[in-house]
Motif scaffolding. Structure first.
Motif, PDB file in Angstrom:
ATOM      1  N   ASP A 324      40.476  45.504  32.027  1.00 29.50           N
ATOM      2  CA  ASP A 324      39.354  44.566  32.064  1.00 29.50           C
ATOM      3  C   ASP A 324      38.917  44.219  33.481  1.00 29.50           C
ATOM      4  O   ASP A 324      38.074  43.352  33.688  1.00 29.50           O
ATOM      5  N   GLY A 325      39.518  44.885  34.485  1.00 33.51           N
ATOM      6  CA  GLY A 325      39.120  44.659  35.868  1.00 33.51           C
ATOM      7  C   GLY A 325      39.908  43.596  36.604  1.00 33.51           C
ATOM      8  O   GLY A 325      39.601  43.301  37.761  1.00 33.51           O
ATOM      9  N   THR A 326      40.925  43.012  35.973  1.00 29.55           N
ATOM     10  CA  THR A 326      41.753  42.041  36.674  1.00 29.55           C
ATOM     11  C   THR A 326      42.767  42.757  37.556  1.00 29.55           C
ATOM     12  O   THR A 326      43.201  43.877  37.257  1.00 29.55           O
ATOM     13  N   LEU A 327      43.154  42.089  38.635  1.00 27.55           N
ATOM     14  CA  LEU A 327      44.084  42.654  39.607  1.00 27.55           C
ATOM     15  C   LEU A 327      45.469  42.056  39.440  1.00 27.55           C
ATOM     16  O   LEU A 327      45.614  40.855  39.194  1.00 27.55           O
ATOM     17  N   SER A 328      46.476  42.897  39.581  1.00 28.00           N
ATOM     18  CA  SER A 328      47.865  42.458  39.610  1.00 28.00           C
ATOM     19  C   SER A 328      48.512  43.046  40.849  1.00 28.00           C
ATOM     20  O   SER A 328      48.016  44.013  41.424  1.00 28.00           O
ATOM     21  N   SER A 329      49.620  42.477  41.265  1.00 26.77           N
ATOM     22  CA  SER A 329      50.280  43.007  42.461  1.00 26.77           C
ATOM     23  C   SER A 329      51.053  44.274  42.150  1.00 26.77           C
ATOM     24  O   SER A 329      51.218  45.129  43.019  1.00 26.77           O
ATOM     25  N   CYS A 330      51.531  44.407  40.904  1.00 31.67           N
ATOM     26  CA  CYS A 330      52.467  45.482  40.589  1.00 31.67           C
ATOM     27  C   CYS A 330      52.305  45.908  39.135  1.00 31.67           C
ATOM     28  O   CYS A 330      51.717  45.195  38.319  1.00 31.67           O
ATOM     29  N   TRP A 331      52.837  47.078  38.799  1.00 36.39           N
ATOM     30  CA  TRP A 331      52.784  47.569  37.419  1.00 36.39           C
ATOM     31  C   TRP A 331      53.408  46.571  36.457  1.00 36.39           C
ATOM     32  O   TRP A 331      52.909  46.371  35.353  1.00 36.39           O
ATOM     33  N   GLU A 332      54.533  45.967  36.884  1.00 34.69           N
ATOM     34  CA  GLU A 332      55.298  45.125  35.966  1.00 34.69           C
ATOM     35  C   GLU A 332      54.532  43.893  35.492  1.00 34.69           C
ATOM     36  O   GLU A 332      54.867  43.307  34.465  1.00 34.69           O
ATOM     37  N   THR A 333      53.509  43.474  36.236  1.00 37.53           N
ATOM     38  CA  THR A 333      52.777  42.268  35.852  1.00 37.53           C
ATOM     39  C   THR A 333      51.363  42.574  35.366  1.00 37.53           C
ATOM     40  O   THR A 333      50.624  41.646  35.014  1.00 37.53           O
ATOM     41  N   ALA A 334      50.986  43.840  35.325  1.00 44.59           N
ATOM     42  CA  ALA A 334      49.629  44.209  34.912  1.00 44.59           C
ATOM     43  C   ALA A 334      49.364  43.787  33.472  1.00 44.59           C
ATOM     44  O   ALA A 334      50.211  43.954  32.595  1.00 44.59           O
ATOM     45  N   GLY A 335      48.202  43.224  33.253  1.00 48.98           N
ATOM     46  CA  GLY A 335      47.810  42.813  31.918  1.00 48.98           C
ATOM     47  C   GLY A 335      48.347  41.462  31.494  1.00 48.98           C
ATOM     48  O   GLY A 335      48.095  41.018  30.372  1.00 48.98           O
ATOM     49  N   LYS A 336      49.076  40.776  32.377  1.00 47.69           N
ATOM     50  CA  LYS A 336      49.637  39.467  32.062  1.00 47.69           C
ATOM     51  C   LYS A 336      48.797  38.410  32.757  1.00 47.69           C
ATOM     52  O   LYS A 336      48.763  38.326  33.992  1.00 47.69           O
ATOM     53  N   SER A 337      48.132  37.588  31.970  1.00 47.49           N
ATOM     54  CA  SER A 337      47.143  36.653  32.516  1.00 47.49           C
ATOM     55  C   SER A 337      47.738  35.671  33.519  1.00 47.49           C
ATOM     56  O   SER A 337      47.061  35.244  34.458  1.00 47.49           O
ATOM     57  N   ASP A 338      48.989  35.289  33.325  1.00 49.28           N
ATOM     58  CA  ASP A 338      49.586  34.312  34.239  1.00 49.28           C
ATOM     59  C   ASP A 338      50.077  34.940  35.540  1.00 49.28           C
ATOM     60  O   ASP A 338      50.641  34.254  36.392  1.00 49.28           O
ATOM     61  N   TRP A 339      49.857  36.260  35.704  1.00 44.85           N
ATOM     62  CA  TRP A 339      50.256  36.936  36.933  1.00 44.85           C
ATOM     63  C   TRP A 339      49.069  37.588  37.645  1.00 44.85           C
ATOM     64  O   TRP A 339      49.250  38.349  38.595  1.00 44.85           O
ATOM     65  N   GLU A 340      47.859  37.320  37.218  1.00 43.79           N
ATOM     66  CA  GLU A 340      46.690  37.925  37.861  1.00 43.79           C
ATOM     67  C   GLU A 340      46.536  37.403  39.285  1.00 43.79           C
ATOM     68  O   GLU A 340      46.777  36.235  39.569  1.00 43.79           O
ATOM     69  N   VAL A 341      46.080  38.295  40.180  1.00 42.95           N
ATOM     70  CA  VAL A 341      45.884  37.907  41.584  1.00 42.95           C
ATOM     71  C   VAL A 341      44.447  38.162  42.035  1.00 42.95           C
ATOM     72  O   VAL A 341      44.176  38.255  43.230  1.00 42.95           O
ATOM     73  N   GLY A 342      43.524  38.275  41.075  1.00 46.64           N
ATOM     74  CA  GLY A 342      42.123  38.459  41.416  1.00 46.64           C
ATOM     75  C   GLY A 342      41.425  39.358  40.430  1.00 46.64           C
ATOM     76  O   GLY A 342      41.963  39.694  39.363  1.00 46.64           O
ATOM     77  N   THR A 343      40.211  39.759  40.775  1.00 46.96           N
ATOM     78  CA  THR A 343      39.427  40.693  39.955  1.00 46.96           C
ATOM     79  C   THR A 343      38.738  41.690  40.879  1.00 46.96           C
ATOM     80  O   THR A 343      38.533  41.418  42.073  1.00 46.96           O
ATOM     81  N   VAL A 344      38.353  42.831  40.321  1.00 47.28           N
ATOM     82  CA  VAL A 344      37.657  43.818  41.152  1.00 47.28           C
ATOM     83  C   VAL A 344      36.275  43.323  41.557  1.00 47.28           C
ATOM     84  O   VAL A 344      35.719  43.764  42.566  1.00 47.28           O
ATOM     85  N   ALA A 345      35.715  42.389  40.806  1.00 44.78           N
ATOM     86  CA  ALA A 345      34.401  41.846  41.145  1.00 44.78           C
ATOM     87  C   ALA A 345      34.491  40.878  42.322  1.00 44.78           C
ATOM     88  O   ALA A 345      33.652  40.905  43.236  1.00 44.78           O
ATOM     89  N   ASP A 346      35.527  40.030  42.332  1.00 43.12           N
ATOM     90  CA  ASP A 346      35.623  38.978  43.339  1.00 43.12           C
ATOM     91  C   ASP A 346      36.681  39.236  44.401  1.00 43.12           C
ATOM     92  O   ASP A 346      36.763  38.500  45.389  1.00 43.12           O
ATOM     93  N   GLY A 347      37.513  40.258  44.212  1.00 44.85           N
ATOM     94  CA  GLY A 347      38.580  40.529  45.167  1.00 44.85           C
ATOM     95  C   GLY A 347      39.818  39.705  44.899  1.00 44.85           C
ATOM     96  O   GLY A 347      39.947  39.037  43.863  1.00 44.85           O
TER      97      GLY A 347
END
Length: 395
Positions: A324-347
């Motif tokens: 969905d375009g959200t950014l995570s720091s690592c594979w292990e946290t990808a797709g987890k809403s409480d670990w998002e670190v940004g979006t591709v739209a906003d950086g």
């Protein structure tokens, strides 16, 4: 410089082999004699200077931006240890609850590539290496193909994929290879009977071993793909791994396969692994030697290097993007809403929120042993491998 100091400060390692010492640094591996090391296992100052002059302490700059994209967060398997599970299956079957389902779309691909182009420009990188990830990435084959095809316009030079291979057809393998895919990582959970009990279809609990092997064979005939075969190790499958190595050698072309063994950890979803490193060293050493003797490649040990993707904050040399375009720091946290670190739209977000959510490789994994025990396990296995490679002329 002692081993402990090297691990803490620069990532270099100094291992004592049977007949010599091994120095593992960012610049490579060097065989050292006893005259290069102090009695308590530290580099002599003149040895360290000699190694530095030859670039053994020098970290090579990133050659390509490392972009991981989840093309689908859904998965067709129901493995109980998966770090994308949010809990164990309450019914005890193969349907553990998972992260929310999303699929990569053309619109999101546009945003992902624009974001990536900005990130690459910021560090002066002109080449791009993409990892197709999931969930199971091949639940969205169109997204995989479109991403690779369009990424060619911003410098994509190569790609690889982590897949369970149950959906990989010869036609799809050929299409992906034509767009730059050169390797695929596939996991096995022990020999056939153990694998078919652990790595099961989410819909019906069916075994997957024969399907995976067949698909690798057929894909290999259709495309020049190399394979990394990850073998998970737990109390559930350890007894069958010797047989697994032989079975894979009989079915596949070892010359196109790298084999590596990984103990399964608990990432907070209640999957316990009762194996301890003290009982695993001899088994890992035996498996690696058997794999080499059968013609497989075994990954060489190295220094402790930061991951290109998660080892540098702010996505400096790589990024992990969910479907969905959200950014995570690592594979292990990808797709987890409480670990998002940004979006591709906003950086990337900044400040304390970003610092609290920036997780590096295996930071979430839980093991019974402390850090020293884990380091001793890795050192013993790696030292034995280096000694064996040296003794057999493979180093």
């Amino acid at each position: 410089m002692s081993l402990d100091q090297a691990t803490r400060v620069g990532g270099e390692r100094l291992l004592r082999g049977k007949r010599n010492w091994w120095f593992l640094g960012p610049g490579g591996i060097v065989r050292l004699g006893g005259r290069h090391v102090t009695a308590d296992g530290a580099l002599l100052p003149e040895t360290e200077l000699w190694l530095r002059e030859r670039g053994m302490f020098t970290t090579r700059p990133a050659r390509a931006y490392a972009l991981t994209v989840l093309t689908s967060t859904h998965c067709n398997l129901g493995c109980g240890y998966c770090f994308q599970n949010t809990a164990q299956d309450p019914a005890g079957g193969g349907r553990p609850p998972r992260i929310a389902q999303t699929r990569l779309t053309s619109q999101t691909i546009t945003s992902v590539l624009a974001f990536t182009e900005r990130q690459m420009a910021a560090v002066g990188l002109e080449k791009l290496r993409i990892l197709l990830f999931g969930g199971e990435p091949l639940l969205n084959p169109r997204g995989c193909l479109e991403l690779l095809e369009r990424a060619a316009d911003i410098g994509q030079s190569s790609a690889w994929m982590i897949s369970n291979a149950t959906l990989l057809t010869p036609r799809l393998a050929g299409q992906l290879a034509d767009l730059g895919l050169d390797s695929v990582q596939v996991t096995f959970d022990g020999d056939r009977s153990d694998h078919d009990r652990i790595r099961i279809g989410r819909a019906d609990g069916s075994g997957t071993f024969d399907t995976i092997v067949r698909n690798i064979v057929r894909a290999s005939e259709a495309a020049p793909i190399r394979w990394t075969l990850r073998v998970n190790v737990s109390q559930e499958n350890i007894r069958g791994i010797d047989d697994l190595i032989g079975r894979l050698s009989d079915a596949l072309d070892p010359a196109r396969c790298t084999l590596y063994f990984a103990r399964v950890g608990d990432v907070g979803i209640g999957y316990a692994n009762d194996l301890h490193t003290g009982e695993l060293s001899a088994a890992f050493i035996r498996w690696q030697r058997r794999a080499l003797d059968l013609g497989f490649t075994v990954t060489r040990p190295g220094s402790h290097r930061p991951c290109t993707t998660c080892g540098h904050t702010g996505g400096r040399y790589g990024a992990v993007v969910s479907a969905d375009g959200t950014l995570s720091s690592c594979w292990e946290t990808a797709g987890k809403s409480d670990w998002e670190v940004g979006t591709v739209a906003d950086g990337y977000v900044s400040g304390a929120k970003a610092d609290d959510r920036w997780i590096a490789c295996e930071d979430l994994y839980r093991y019974d042993e402390d850090a020293r025990a884990l380091a001793e396990f890795r050192d013993s296995v790696d030292t034995a491998l280096l000694d064996h490679l040296d003794e057999t002329g493979r180093l």
